[in-house]
Design a protein around this motif. Structure first.
Motif, PDB file in Angstrom:
ATOM      1  N   ALA A 153      -4.352   2.342  -2.074  1.00 59.80           N
ATOM      2  CA  ALA A 153      -5.753   2.019  -1.770  1.00 59.80           C
ATOM      3  C   ALA A 153      -5.922   0.637  -1.155  1.00 59.80           C
ATOM      4  CB  ALA A 153      -6.601   2.132  -3.037  1.00 59.80           C
ATOM      5  N   GLY A 154      -4.955  -0.258  -1.391  1.00 58.40           N
ATOM      6  CA  GLY A 154      -5.047  -1.615  -0.862  1.00 58.40           C
ATOM      7  C   GLY A 154      -5.088  -2.688  -1.923  1.00 58.40           C
ATOM      8  N   LYS A 155      -4.898  -2.310  -3.188  1.00 59.50           N
ATOM      9  CA  LYS A 155      -4.971  -3.273  -4.287  1.00 59.50           C
ATOM     10  C   LYS A 155      -3.909  -4.368  -4.150  1.00 59.50           C
ATOM     11  CE  LYS A 155      -4.328  -0.446  -7.691  1.00 59.50           C
ATOM     12  NZ  LYS A 155      -3.890   0.723  -6.871  1.00 59.50           N
ATOM     13  N   SER A 156      -2.660  -3.955  -3.945  1.00 59.25           N
ATOM     14  CA  SER A 156      -1.575  -4.940  -3.839  1.00 59.25           C
ATOM     15  C   SER A 156      -1.748  -5.832  -2.620  1.00 59.25           C
ATOM     16  CB  SER A 156      -0.217  -4.235  -3.785  1.00 59.25           C
ATOM     17  OG  SER A 156       0.066  -3.600  -5.017  1.00 59.25           O
ATOM     18  N   THR A 157      -2.229  -5.260  -1.528  1.00 59.75           N
ATOM     19  CA  THR A 157      -2.481  -6.063  -0.322  1.00 59.75           C
ATOM     20  C   THR A 157      -3.495  -7.153  -0.616  1.00 59.75           C
ATOM     21  OG1 THR A 157      -1.989  -4.185   1.126  1.00 59.75           O
ATOM     22  CG2 THR A 157      -3.272  -5.984   2.079  1.00 59.75           C
ATOM     23  N   LEU A 158      -4.565  -6.800  -1.321  1.00 57.71           N
ATOM     24  CA  LEU A 158      -5.585  -7.783  -1.685  1.00 57.71           C
ATOM     25  C   LEU A 158      -5.011  -8.864  -2.582  1.00 57.71           C
ATOM     26  CD1 LEU A 158      -8.516  -8.794  -1.830  1.00 57.71           C
ATOM     27  CD2 LEU A 158      -8.902  -7.184  -3.714  1.00 57.71           C
ATOM     28  N   MET A 159      -4.243  -8.476  -3.597  1.00 59.83           N
ATOM     29  CA  MET A 159      -3.691  -9.450  -4.530  1.00 59.83           C
ATOM     30  C   MET A 159      -2.691 -10.371  -3.842  1.00 59.83           C
ATOM     31  SD  MET A 159      -3.255  -6.972  -7.877  1.00 59.83           S
ATOM     32  CE  MET A 159      -3.449  -8.116  -9.217  1.00 59.83           C
ATOM     33  N   LYS A 160      -1.906  -9.820  -2.924  1.00 66.94           N
ATOM     34  CA  LYS A 160      -0.919 -10.642  -2.213  1.00 66.94           C
ATOM     35  C   LYS A 160      -1.602 -11.644  -1.286  1.00 66.94           C
ATOM     36  CE  LYS A 160       2.919  -7.389  -2.517  1.00 66.94           C
ATOM     37  NZ  LYS A 160       3.799  -6.435  -1.797  1.00 66.94           N
ATOM     38  N   MET A 161      -2.753 -11.282  -0.719  1.00 65.61           N
ATOM     39  CA  MET A 161      -3.488 -12.249   0.104  1.00 65.61           C
ATOM     40  C   MET A 161      -4.099 -13.340  -0.767  1.00 65.61           C
ATOM     41  SD  MET A 161      -5.191 -10.238   3.330  1.00 65.61           S
ATOM     42  CE  MET A 161      -6.013  -8.939   2.420  1.00 65.61           C
ATOM     43  N   MET A 162      -4.514 -12.970  -1.987  1.00 64.88           N
ATOM     44  CA  MET A 162      -5.012 -13.978  -2.915  1.00 64.88           C
ATOM     45  C   MET A 162      -3.896 -14.924  -3.344  1.00 64.88           C
ATOM     46  SD  MET A 162      -7.428 -11.518  -5.260  1.00 64.88           S
ATOM     47  CE  MET A 162      -7.733 -12.788  -6.486  1.00 64.88           C
ATOM     48  N   ALA A 163      -2.671 -14.408  -3.401  1.00 60.59           N
ATOM     49  CA  ALA A 163      -1.515 -15.210  -3.811  1.00 60.59           C
ATOM     50  C   ALA A 163      -0.858 -15.936  -2.643  1.00 60.59           C
ATOM     51  CB  ALA A 163      -0.493 -14.320  -4.510  1.00 60.59           C
ATOM     52  N   LYS A 164      -1.393 -15.760  -1.431  1.00 62.01           N
ATOM     53  CA  LYS A 164      -0.893 -16.397  -0.213  1.00 62.01           C
ATOM     54  C   LYS A 164       0.473 -15.887   0.227  1.00 62.01           C
ATOM     55  CE  LYS A 164      -1.580 -20.767   0.619  1.00 62.01           C
ATOM     56  NZ  LYS A 164      -1.612 -22.234   0.526  1.00 62.01           N
ATOM     57  N   SER A 165       0.891 -14.726  -0.282  1.00 60.50           N
ATOM     58  CA  SER A 165       2.134 -14.144   0.217  1.00 60.50           C
ATOM     59  C   SER A 165       1.883 -13.297   1.457  1.00 60.50           C
ATOM     60  CB  SER A 165       2.828 -13.317  -0.868  1.00 60.50           C
ATOM     61  OG  SER A 165       2.032 -12.226  -1.266  1.00 60.50           O
TER      62      SER A 165
ATOM     63  N   TYR B 285     -13.601  -1.390  -7.507  1.00 63.67           N
ATOM     64  CA  TYR B 285     -12.855  -0.181  -7.181  1.00 63.67           C
ATOM     65  C   TYR B 285     -12.580  -0.157  -5.687  1.00 63.67           C
ATOM     66  CZ  TYR B 285     -11.823   4.826  -6.653  1.00 63.67           C
ATOM     67  OH  TYR B 285     -11.231   6.022  -6.346  1.00 63.67           O
ATOM     68  N   ILE B 286     -11.292  -0.143  -5.335  1.00 68.05           N
ATOM     69  CA  ILE B 286     -10.862  -0.114  -3.941  1.00 68.05           C
ATOM     70  C   ILE B 286     -10.453   1.311  -3.581  1.00 68.05           C
ATOM     71  CG2 ILE B 286      -9.206  -0.977  -2.244  1.00 68.05           C
ATOM     72  CD1 ILE B 286     -10.968  -3.184  -3.144  1.00 68.05           C
ATOM     73  N   GLU B 287     -10.978   1.810  -2.476  1.00 67.22           N
ATOM     74  CA  GLU B 287     -10.625   3.159  -2.014  1.00 67.22           C
ATOM     75  C   GLU B 287     -10.475   3.134  -0.496  1.00 67.22           C
ATOM     76  OE1 GLU B 287     -11.960   7.799  -2.704  1.00 67.22           O
ATOM     77  OE2 GLU B 287     -13.459   6.226  -2.924  1.00 67.22           O
ATOM     78  N   GLY B 288      -9.310   3.578  -0.024  1.00 72.45           N
ATOM     79  CA  GLY B 288      -9.065   3.615   1.407  1.00 72.45           C
ATOM     80  C   GLY B 288      -9.184   2.265   2.080  1.00 72.45           C
ATOM     81  N   GLY B 289      -8.804   1.211   1.365  1.00 72.99           N
ATOM     82  CA  GLY B 289      -8.844  -0.133   1.938  1.00 72.99           C
ATOM     83  C   GLY B 289     -10.201  -0.795   1.919  1.00 72.99           C
ATOM     84  N   LYS B 290     -11.194  -0.145   1.311  1.00 72.11           N
ATOM     85  CA  LYS B 290     -12.542  -0.709   1.284  1.00 72.11           C
ATOM     86  C   LYS B 290     -13.043  -0.821  -0.159  1.00 72.11           C
ATOM     87  CE  LYS B 290     -13.871   0.994   5.855  1.00 72.11           C
ATOM     88  NZ  LYS B 290     -14.859   1.760   6.638  1.00 72.11           N
ATOM     89  N   LEU B 291     -13.955  -1.761  -0.367  1.00 75.53           N
ATOM     90  CA  LEU B 291     -14.569  -1.914  -1.686  1.00 75.53           C
ATOM     91  C   LEU B 291     -15.580  -0.788  -1.875  1.00 75.53           C
ATOM     92  CD1 LEU B 291     -14.919  -3.569  -4.274  1.00 75.53           C
ATOM     93  CD2 LEU B 291     -16.605  -4.953  -3.077  1.00 75.53           C
ATOM     94  N   ALA B 292     -15.230   0.195  -2.720  1.00 73.96           N
ATOM     95  CA  ALA B 292     -16.069   1.380  -2.883  1.00 73.96           C
ATOM     96  C   ALA B 292     -17.094   1.226  -3.989  1.00 73.96           C
ATOM     97  CB  ALA B 292     -15.187   2.597  -3.167  1.00 73.96           C
ATOM     98  N   ASP B 293     -16.819   0.366  -4.964  1.00 66.03           N
ATOM     99  CA  ASP B 293     -17.739   0.222  -6.093  1.00 66.03           C
ATOM    100  C   ASP B 293     -17.440  -1.074  -6.831  1.00 66.03           C
ATOM    101  OD1 ASP B 293     -19.750   0.820  -7.844  1.00 66.03           O
ATOM    102  OD2 ASP B 293     -18.774   2.562  -8.759  1.00 66.03           O
ATOM    103  N   SER B 294     -18.452  -1.601  -7.484  1.00 64.39           N
ATOM    104  CA  SER B 294     -18.327  -2.778  -8.342  1.00 64.39           C
ATOM    105  C   SER B 294     -19.320  -2.609  -9.477  1.00 64.39           C
ATOM    106  CB  SER B 294     -18.611  -4.059  -7.554  1.00 64.39           C
ATOM    107  OG  SER B 294     -18.504  -5.190  -8.391  1.00 64.39           O
ATOM    108  N   PHE B 295     -18.869  -2.752 -10.711  1.00 67.14           N
ATOM    109  CA  PHE B 295     -19.758  -2.468 -11.830  1.00 67.14           C
ATOM    110  C   PHE B 295     -19.324  -3.231 -13.070  1.00 67.14           C
ATOM    111  CE2 PHE B 295     -16.497   0.717 -11.340  1.00 67.14           C
ATOM    112  CZ  PHE B 295     -15.947   0.836 -12.605  1.00 67.14           C
ATOM    113  N   GLU B 296     -20.277  -3.417 -13.958  1.00 68.92           N
ATOM    114  CA  GLU B 296     -20.023  -4.115 -15.219  1.00 68.92           C
ATOM    115  C   GLU B 296     -19.304  -3.182 -16.187  1.00 68.92           C
ATOM    116  OE1 GLU B 296     -20.796  -7.352 -15.810  1.00 68.92           O
ATOM    117  OE2 GLU B 296     -21.481  -7.453 -13.725  1.00 68.92           O
ATOM    118  N   GLY B 297     -18.510  -3.761 -17.061  1.00 69.48           N
ATOM    119  CA  GLY B 297     -17.845  -2.984 -18.094  1.00 69.48           C
ATOM    120  C   GLY B 297     -18.769  -2.756 -19.274  1.00 69.48           C
TER     121      GLY B 297
END
Length: 291
Positions: A40-52, A203-215
């Motif tokens: 979905a793109g989760k690792s890509t996002l985290m790696k950009m946050m980590a500057k890798s 929630y990431i789906e297909g490389g896009k932010l599909a949802d954001s919600f409180e727990g």
């Protein structure tokens, strides 16, 4: 504390974006769960946050500063995305080297408690090259946590831990969040563990932010009512924690004992209960939508 604004990533040779126009914020002391299916793109996002990885477009700022504008801006981050350590160096020496590299030798006393937390103290003198995948994950987790970071980025931190170890990790992360105001972004497919820990989800789906919600702090149980009977008698007992939709009565485990006794007293007296079940958590519902 950390802001992501319209981040996109297109890898060389691809005619598609692995991540596109994702924006989000993580505040001080907040624990955010990052969820999504594989690819979905989760690792890509985290790696950009980590500057890798560098973004194709967009910007990530930490305390108002573009993280790609200067060196050592992530000095107070603890990062566990891919297991990274020296395989020929013992576990304890890996942690000592990490602390020395960051000029934090005064935190050597943290090593024992950290390795005990991730259940590696007895293996502290072993070299990770011969470890199982789960043990390698735990070694990387120990390295991410040992330096008392202000921000944690963790990918699958529960892998390899037994149920007691998982609960100990959840407890310490919650404690760090509340007492030390450490911010965290945690990605995991172990949804129950995320629900026990996170205050908010993206929630990431297909490389896009599909949802954001409180727990939700409290899970629910669902009572299936006998649809042939009159349910209006329940209306005075409904509240923020007790909701009725058609013949389904949603009761939060955060409901007071007084209200629980009242509602179940009426349900039993009127023989309204058809069956009862634990409500599927919201995270599982999201995953199942696209299944």
């Amino acid at each position: 504390m950390l802001k992501i604004k319209k981040i996109s990533k297109q890898f060389k040779g691809n005619d598609f974006y692995s991540l596109q126009d994702v924006s989000m914020e993580i505040n001080k002391g907040e624990i955010v769960g990052l969820i999504g299916k594989n690819g979905a793109g989760k690792s890509t996002l985290m790696k950009m946050m980590a500057k890798s990885l560098k973004p194709t477009s967009g910007v990530i700022t930490y305390n108002g500063v573009d993280i790609n504008s200067q060196d050592n801006i992530l000095i107070d981050f603890g990062i566990m995305i891919d297991p990274v350590f020296y395989p020929e160096m013992s576990v304890v020496d890996n942690l000592k080297f990490y602390l020395k590299l960051h000029g934090k030798e005064e935190l050597y006393p943290n090593i024992e408690s950290t390795l005990k937390l991730v259940e590696l103290w007895n293996a502290r003198n072993r070299k990770p090259k011969g470890f199982s995948f789960g043990m390698k994950q735990r070694t990387a987790l120990a390295i991410a946590m040992v330096a008392e970071p202000d921000f944690l980025i963790l990918d699958e931190p529960f892998v390899g831990l037994d149920p007691i170890g998982v609960q100990k990790l959840i407890d310490i992360l919650k404690k760090w969040s509340s007492e030390r105001q450490i911010s965290m972004l945690i990605s995991s497919h172990q949804l129950g563990e995320l629900e026990a820990l996170c205050s908010r989800y993206v929630y990431i789906e297909g490389g896009k932010l599909a949802d954001s919600f409180e727990g939700s702090e409290h899970p629910s149980v669902v009572v299936h009512l006998d649809s042939t009977k009159n349910m209006e008698i329940l209306n005075p007992l409904l509240s923020d924690t007790i909701n009725l939709t058609d013949n389904l009565l949603d009761i939060s485990t955060g409901t007071t004992s007084e209200d629980l006794n009242k509602i179940f007293g009426v349900l039993g007296e009127q023989e309204l209960i058809f069956k009862i079940e634990v409500k599927e958590n919201h995270l599982k519902e999201i995953f199942n939508k696209g299944a």
